[in-house]
Design an enzyme around this catalytic site. Sequence first.
Site, short mmCIF file in Angstrom:
data_model
loop_
_atom_site.label_atom_id
_atom_site.label_comp_id
_atom_site.label_asym_id
_atom_site.label_seq_id
_atom_site.Cartn_x
_atom_site.Cartn_y
_atom_site.Cartn_z
N CYS A 114 34.95 55.34 46.38
CA CYS A 114 34.29 54.19 46.99
C CYS A 114 34.51 54.11 48.50
CB CYS A 114 34.78 52.90 46.35
SG CYS A 114 34.55 52.88 44.58
N HIS A 254 34.34 46.11 50.21
CA HIS A 254 33.86 46.88 49.06
C HIS A 254 33.57 45.90 47.92
CE1 HIS A 254 33.29 49.80 46.07
NE2 HIS A 254 34.51 49.81 45.58
N ASN A 284 29.91 47.34 41.20
CA ASN A 284 30.53 48.28 42.12
C ASN A 284 29.70 49.57 42.16
OD1 ASN A 284 32.13 50.19 43.37
ND2 ASN A 284 33.99 49.68 42.22
N1 ACO Z 1 35.61 41.88 28.17
C1 ACO Z 1 36.52 41.13 27.50
N2 ACO Z 1 37.84 41.34 27.56
C2 ACO Z 1 38.26 42.37 28.34
C3 ACO Z 1 37.38 43.20 29.06
C4 ACO Z 1 36.00 42.92 28.94
N3 ACO Z 1 35.07 43.64 29.61
N4 ACO Z 1 38.10 44.12 29.73
C5 ACO Z 1 39.39 43.88 29.46
N5 ACO Z 1 39.49 42.84 28.60
C6 ACO Z 1 40.69 42.24 28.02
C7 ACO Z 1 41.85 43.19 28.00
O1 ACO Z 1 41.81 44.02 26.86
C8 ACO Z 1 43.02 42.21 27.94
O2 ACO Z 1 43.17 41.76 26.63
P1 ACO Z 1 44.64 41.50 26.02
O3 ACO Z 1 45.23 40.44 26.86
O4 ACO Z 1 44.34 41.11 24.61
O5 ACO Z 1 45.36 42.83 26.13
C9 ACO Z 1 42.53 41.04 28.79
O6 ACO Z 1 41.10 41.16 28.85
C10 ACO Z 1 43.07 41.03 30.20
O7 ACO Z 1 42.95 42.34 30.74
P2 ACO Z 1 43.36 42.65 32.24
O8 ACO Z 1 43.26 44.13 32.47
O9 ACO Z 1 44.66 41.96 32.55
O10 ACO Z 1 42.19 41.88 33.02
P3 ACO Z 1 42.06 41.68 34.58
O11 ACO Z 1 41.99 40.26 34.88
O12 ACO Z 1 43.04 42.54 35.33
O13 ACO Z 1 40.60 42.27 34.86
C11 ACO Z 1 39.56 44.22 35.77
C12 ACO Z 1 40.32 43.63 34.56
C13 ACO Z 1 38.26 43.44 35.94
C14 ACO Z 1 39.26 45.66 35.42
C15 ACO Z 1 40.43 44.11 37.03
O14 ACO Z 1 41.71 44.59 36.79
C16 ACO Z 1 39.85 44.84 38.21
O15 ACO Z 1 38.79 44.52 38.70
N6 ACO Z 1 40.59 45.83 38.74
C17 ACO Z 1 40.13 46.60 39.89
C18 ACO Z 1 39.16 47.62 39.41
C19 ACO Z 1 38.36 48.24 40.54
O16 ACO Z 1 38.03 47.61 41.50
N7 ACO Z 1 38.03 49.53 40.33
C20 ACO Z 1 37.14 50.21 41.19
C21 ACO Z 1 37.80 50.80 42.37
S1 ACO Z 1 36.65 51.60 43.34
C22 ACO Z 1 36.31 53.26 42.96
O17 ACO Z 1 36.61 54.16 43.73
C23 ACO Z 1 35.63 53.64 41.71
#
Ligand code: ACO
Length: 345
Positions: A114, A254, A284
Amino acid sequence: MTKRRARITGWGKYVPAKVLTNDDLAAMVDTSDEWITARTGIKERHVRTENDTTTSMAVQASLDALHVAGLNPEDLHLIIVANSSPDYLLPAPANFVQHALGASCPAFTIAAGCSGWVYALATAQQFIATGVYQNILVVGVEIISYALDYTDRTTCILFGDAAAAVIVQPSLDGEGVLAFELGSDGSQAHHLWVPGGGTVNPVSQKVVDQREHYIRMNGQEVFKFAVRKLTTCLRNITAQAGLTLDDLDLIIPHQANLRIIEAAAKHLDLSMDKFFINLHKYGNTSAASIPLALVEAIEEGRIHPGDTVGMVAFGSGLSWAGAVLKMGMPVASVLTHNGHARANA
Ligand code: ACO
């Protein structure tokens, strides 16, 4: 001596027609519109149709950028394409884009996830500063959907496909790229990667069965890294440009997750009004994210001639890249063939 800077003189974007809403995803994996909206801010994303390729999307965006700049493909001295989702593993996308445009200049690809487009812009700045090239096309394009596991709700909800491009040309008037920072922390590479399909773990039945040819992500680690880098990189590049955060007219972060941007805004004690957001429409789009937001900010009148814009990207690598840009002063306001306002000199 007056510094030669890369100034943006043309811009364009291409977004595939097919839309994947949160409700569409909820029919595919165990998720919901409420969860995705609350945790990411994303409402929908565009994904490639059968007619879209990395090359065709890049070319559409590039033709618009050339048109706004008043250039033809044969006027280009260099093409840089930021991309991590190529049409083929070899050769790299830039060569296909160069040929499809009918340009005869050198072309190369930068793969920095990204952060790739900001890396590409900083690279273009070097060729402009040294006087080697004058007319450079800088493209960010991704069909990231091809690397998504649509059975993995933790990754497939986040990403979308898009392309955006700018033309940069030299300016001696203090406009263009004022400062930049590029960064890499390869020790965190495994937090966001595609474990199969490369030379260490080549394509095999095992790779396919274990779905190792898809993106794997440790979302919480990437989240923490993103907030940290958005904050420190923005501070570093504004200081390097001799500015304060208050001097920035607009910040283009981003477009990964609204909560990442809100957390950074809080750390920096900045209003969210200062940040341009379009992730609710596109998710994204990786290397296309920053240029797509830049193009839309120009089209929506959020960036005016003479404005100073801060941009920060972060992503796989883990990598980050930021730049401060001063937009050109106007000489004319003309409409391009698809309605883009030309507001630069
Ligand atoms: N729908 C419903 N529940 C979900 C989903 C979903 N799509 N995804 C995860 N969950 C659940 C998990 O299983 C977890 O359940 P549990 O508590 O029973 O174990 C719960 O939701 C919480 O999960 P977390 O991982 O703690 O959720 P978080 O609030 O951290 O959000 C997310 C997850 C959105 C992925 C976040 O961590 C994030 O945005 N991280 C950055 C990712 C990013 O920006 N990546 C791209 C980088 S750029 C590149 O170069 C590609």
